[in-house]
Design a protein around this motif. Structure first.
Motif, short mmCIF file in Angstrom:
data_model
loop_
_atom_site.label_atom_id
_atom_site.label_comp_id
_atom_site.label_asym_id
_atom_site.label_seq_id
_atom_site.Cartn_x
_atom_site.Cartn_y
_atom_site.Cartn_z
N GLY A 114 0.82 -1.21 0.00
CA GLY A 114 0.00 0.00 0.00
C GLY A 114 0.86 1.26 0.00
N VAL A 115 1.93 1.25 0.79
CA VAL A 115 2.80 2.42 0.84
C VAL A 115 3.47 2.65 -0.51
CG1 VAL A 115 4.90 3.36 1.87
CG2 VAL A 115 3.19 2.28 3.32
N ILE A 116 3.93 1.58 -1.12
CA ILE A 116 4.55 1.72 -2.45
C ILE A 116 3.54 2.26 -3.45
CG2 ILE A 116 5.53 0.43 -4.39
CD1 ILE A 116 6.79 -1.46 -2.25
N GLY A 117 2.33 1.72 -3.38
CA GLY A 117 1.28 2.21 -4.27
C GLY A 117 0.95 3.67 -4.03
N LEU A 118 0.97 4.07 -2.78
CA LEU A 118 0.67 5.46 -2.46
C LEU A 118 1.76 6.38 -2.98
CD1 LEU A 118 -1.25 7.38 -0.98
CD2 LEU A 118 0.11 7.04 1.09
N ILE A 119 3.00 5.96 -2.82
CA ILE A 119 4.12 6.77 -3.30
C ILE A 119 4.02 6.94 -4.81
CG2 ILE A 119 6.63 6.79 -3.62
CD1 ILE A 119 6.81 5.39 -0.87
N LEU B 281 -9.20 7.92 5.65
CA LEU B 281 -10.00 7.27 4.60
C LEU B 281 -11.14 8.17 4.15
CD1 LEU B 281 -10.22 3.59 5.89
CD2 LEU B 281 -8.90 4.47 3.96
N VAL B 282 -11.72 8.89 5.10
CA VAL B 282 -12.81 9.81 4.75
C VAL B 282 -12.32 10.86 3.77
CG1 VAL B 282 -14.15 11.73 5.67
CG2 VAL B 282 -14.24 9.50 6.79
N VAL B 283 -11.16 11.39 4.05
CA VAL B 283 -10.60 12.40 3.15
C VAL B 283 -10.35 11.80 1.78
CG1 VAL B 283 -8.54 13.78 2.69
CG2 VAL B 283 -9.53 13.71 4.99
N ALA B 284 -9.81 10.60 1.76
CA ALA B 284 -9.52 9.96 0.48
C ALA B 284 -10.80 9.75 -0.32
CB ALA B 284 -8.83 8.61 0.74
N GLN C 51 -4.32 3.77 0.03
CA GLN C 51 -4.60 4.16 1.41
C GLN C 51 -5.50 3.14 2.09
OE1 GLN C 51 -5.27 8.53 2.22
NE2 GLN C 51 -5.11 8.61 -0.01
N VAL C 52 -6.44 2.59 1.36
CA VAL C 52 -7.30 1.55 1.94
C VAL C 52 -6.47 0.33 2.32
CG1 VAL C 52 -9.18 -0.05 1.47
CG2 VAL C 52 -9.39 2.34 0.76
#
Lengths: 112, 266
Positions: free
Chosen positions: B160-165, B216-219, B180-181
């Motif tokens: 997930g972190v790699i995907g977020l980056i 998550l809400v923000v996302a 983020q999920v």
């Protein structure tokens, strides 16, 4: 010697102490400390998980006795543990000899 | 009448924190026998009983170290902190603090991150990378306590972190949401195991856990306007960053030795 350096050899050392005969954890730790000249210094509580792991592996067995009004677990080396100790000790001696040869600066054997 | 409060308290702490797969009664009986023997030996050397108990516990190791040793013996892991794990803790502290600052500033200023806010992407990336280093260190220290849930979670987090980056760098919004999920679910799964084992500060874990829904809400609902989603973003990322920094601090300040051997009283 740091606990991290000792970590990989703890099983071998515990088996070595148990070759002298059945004994309980506190005595094992004291014997380990005495034989090493107080070099091996690690939290005593971390030895018990190692003893339990050796028991799960079948290298030692344990029985409960009573001492000073308390339950006391006594560990005994099994035949399997004795064989494992002999194998590991031989491997360690070979390793230590090889390391010493390198550190001692002796020349590599040549094929010439 | 002998004072046994210190040892009794120590045994209570072990009982509360030892892995559930441990045969608790047998382990505690063995530990108590050991400690009483050490106390008796120190008393024979002239030490008073209370001091002898303190020394015995110091020689034995903190309940935290012993708990980890039992867990590590069952599943692998590091029972003692190392320079690598302490560095990871430092990285988590810096990364967590940076997350607070970066996302807080971006939220408050309604940053045009594609234009004047070009600093946002690289700094946010660096922040999450540092946090990832910290998570790796936490994983190295505590992986012995993972159940199957935690083992699933520990894989979701790094992916997930790699995907977020990657999503931040490429402005792939949907990818960022999915990432983020994944991180959130991974943190929850790992958090369940870690909370139960009691090997990390539960307040820091709670802070991370509470912050995840806000993030998550923000996302999911962020509109780019200064509204309730923005407030949730500020709160969420502040909590997330604080939690990471707090956990990192716990990892960073662990001493290399759990105890110092007492000098014998002659």
């Amino acid at each position: 010697m740091t606990p991290e350096a000792l970590k990989g050899h703890l099983d071998l050392l515990l088996l070595a102490v148990l070759t002298d005969g059945p004994t309980h954890g506190y005595a094992i730790i004291n014997e380990l400390r005495t034989r090493s000249g107080d070099t091996f210094d690690l939290p005593e509580g971390t030895v018990y998980p190692a003893l339990h792991r050796l028991q799960r592996a079948g290298y030692v067995t344990s029985t409960w006795t009573t001492a000073n009004g308390r339950r006391r677990r006594v560990y005994t080396l099994t035949d399997r543990g004795s064989a494992a100790f002999a194998t590991e000790r031989r491997a360690w001696q070979e390793f230590a000899t090889s390391v010493q040869q390198v550190l001692g600066g002796r020349p590599w054997p040549t094929t010439a | 009448m002998a004072h046994h409060g210190l040892i009794a308290s120590y045994l209570d702490e072990l009982r509360a924190n030892l892995p559930r797969t441990t045969d608790l009664d047998d382990v505690l009986a063995e530990v108590e026998d050991h400690l009483r023997e050490v106390v008796a030996a120190h008393v024979r050397c002239g030490m008073d009983e209370q001091t002898a108990e303190r020394h015995a516990l110091g020689q034995f190791g903190s309940a935290e170290i012993v708990t980890r040793a039992f867990a590590a013996a069952q599943r692998g892991g590091i029972a003692m902190p190392t320079p690598v794990t302490r560095f990871a803790g430092l990285a988590a502290m810096i990364g967590g603090t940076s997350i607070i600052v970066v996302f807080g500033l971006a939220s408050i200023s309604q940053l045009d991150v594609g234009g004047t806010g070009r600093w946002f992407a690289p700094v946010a990336t660096a922040s999450f990378l540092l946090a990832l280093v910290g998570l790796v260190g936490l994983h190295m220290r505590h992986r012995a306590i993972y159940s199957s849930l935690g083992r699933v979670g520990r894989w979701l987090i790094p992916f997930g972190v790699i995907g977020l980056i990657v999503s931040i760098a490429t402005w792939f919004v949907i990818g960022g949401i999915v990432a983020q999920v994944m991180i959130a679910v991974g943190l929850v799964l790992v958090g369940i195991d870690v909370w139960g084992a009691g090997v990390m500060d539960r307040r820091a874990l709670a802070l991370v856990g509470i912050s995840i829904p806000a993030v998550l809400v923000v996302a999911a609902f962020g509109t780019g306007q200064f509204d309730w989603a923005t407030i949730a973003s500020i709160v969420g990322f502040a909590g997330l960053g604080s939690g990471f920094a707090w956990l990192g601090h716990g990892l960073w300040r662990e001493p290399a030795r759990a105890s110092a051997p007492p000098t014998a009283a002659v």
